[in-house]
Design an enzyme around this catalytic site. Structure first.
Site, short mmCIF file in Angstrom:
data_model
loop_
_atom_site.label_atom_id
_atom_site.label_comp_id
_atom_site.label_asym_id
_atom_site.label_seq_id
_atom_site.Cartn_x
_atom_site.Cartn_y
_atom_site.Cartn_z
N LYS A 49 0.91 -1.13 -0.11
CA LYS A 49 -0.17 0.11 0.05
C LYS A 49 1.07 1.20 -0.10
O LYS A 49 0.51 2.23 -0.79
CB LYS A 49 -0.99 0.11 1.12
CG LYS A 49 -1.98 -1.05 1.14
CD LYS A 49 -3.10 -1.44 2.34
CE LYS A 49 -3.83 -2.60 2.22
NZ LYS A 49 -4.62 -2.83 3.12
N GLN A 93 -4.89 -2.20 9.34
CA GLN A 93 -4.49 -3.27 8.78
C GLN A 93 -5.15 -4.38 9.45
O GLN A 93 -4.74 -4.41 10.80
CB GLN A 93 -2.90 -3.34 8.30
CG GLN A 93 -2.90 -4.53 7.72
CD GLN A 93 -3.29 -4.78 6.19
OE1 GLN A 93 -3.10 -3.65 5.48
NE2 GLN A 93 -3.86 -5.70 5.96
N ASP A 116 -11.27 1.82 3.99
CA ASP A 116 -11.69 0.49 3.83
C ASP A 116 -13.31 0.30 3.97
O ASP A 116 -13.74 -0.80 3.54
CB ASP A 116 -10.88 -0.49 4.91
CG ASP A 116 -9.71 -0.81 4.42
OD1 ASP A 116 -9.39 -0.64 3.19
OD2 ASP A 116 -8.98 -1.42 5.31
#
Ligand code: ADP
Length: 288
Positions: A49, A93, A116
């Protein structure tokens, strides 16, 4: 033989678009990432990322917490990233270490910065078919299907897996695109028969070899979201050699869905930035 639904080329196209838009932004957009714990897979995803941000001119800020970090510490790291006002988007994450509750962490990410798409506000808006920030992997899959001219409307889709990051939002997006959707999971009896109903089969179980030739209807499109690390490297859920002779289209692992997930993260970051500039996203919707 099934045609190969590769994600890399499309991801590169999307990245080029992101780069072009970022080049006109001052200051550049920024993504904040909280990485808690020492899971090597998580560390490698975060590295990917960061690299993708660097390629497209997006700033990235990674906050690293140890494997003893509590849910509360993760929430505090999110709050700090938010209040500093530097980043447009924030993600944690997953998986979180220990017993930290991913639901609490998702709720702590402001909906406007939730790249997300896991905050309940975005989840609810997705299921309602409203403007929202949607999870990257299923969003990438919808783009891949569209790019290859695969019709979704009126077709039968089966999603294997009911996770918050892939299975459930995938089902919501397929419903929004007018598919008839079944969600199968670890308690589904006769998975084979359920999967054989599918014109579009999306597997996100994380079990190598789960989807065999006997699960696939002739001519179905098979999307493999599995990413299991084995001695043979990254392995999907689908027994590729068996299935490619039956399916009409199939995503490879690696090089299928993965690159699109990252490309969608970059797009979501720009969407958060645009919302911040215009205050458009999540303006309260009318109740009725
Ligand atoms: P991801 O983040 O890729 O979606 P998770 O590990 O969080 O992966 O979720 C895996 C999902 O796969 C779960 O919803 C689980 O119910 C489903 N699953 C696991 N094993 C099977 C199985 N044998 N058959 C069908 N679904 C399964």
């Amino acid at each position: 033989l099934a045609s190969l639904l590769r994600g890399r080329e499309l991801a590169a196209l999307i990245e080029a678009g992101v780069l072009e838009r970022v080049s006109r932004m001052d200051p550049p957009p920024a993504l904040g990432v909280v990485l808690a714990g020492d899971d090597p897979a998580s560390a490698s995803y975060v590295r990917s990322k960061e690299k993708a941000c660097a390629r497209t001119g997006i700033r990235s800020v990674v906050v690293r917490l140890g494997s003893s970090a509590s849910g509360r510490e993760v929430v505090e790291a999110v709050a700090a990233l938010d209040s500093e006002g530097v980043v447009d988007g924030i993600l944690c994450q997953l998986p979180l270490p220990g017993r930290a509750d991913p639901g609490l962490v998702a709720s702590a990410i402001p909906p406007r910065k939730d790249v997300d798409g896991l905050n309940p506000v975005n989840v609810g808006r997705l299921w309602r078919g409203e403007d929202c920030i949607a999870p990257c992997t299923p969003a990438g899959i919808m783009r891949l299907l569209a790019h290859h001219g695969i019709e979704v409307r009126g077709r039968r889709a089966v999603v294997v897996g009911r996770s918050h990051i892939v299975g459930r939002p995938m089902a919501a997006m397929l419903i929004a695109a007018d598919a008839t959707v079944t969600v199968a999971h670890s308690r589904t009896p006769d998975l084979e028969a359920v999967c054989r109903e599918a014109d579009i089969l999306v597997s996100a179980a994380g079990i190598p070899g789960l989807i065999r030739a006997t699960h696939v209807r002739e001519g179905a499109v098979v999307v493999d979201v599995g990413t299991s690390r084995t001695e043979k490297g990254l392995t999907g859920d689908v027994a590729f050699e068996e299935v490619e002779g039956i399916a009409s289209g199939i995503t490879p692992v690696p090089g299928g869905v993965g690159p699109l997930t990252i490309a969608m993260l970059l797009e979501n970051t720009l969407k958060c930035r645009a919302a911040r500039d215009s205050h458009s996203l999540h303006r309260p919707a009318p109740i009725i």
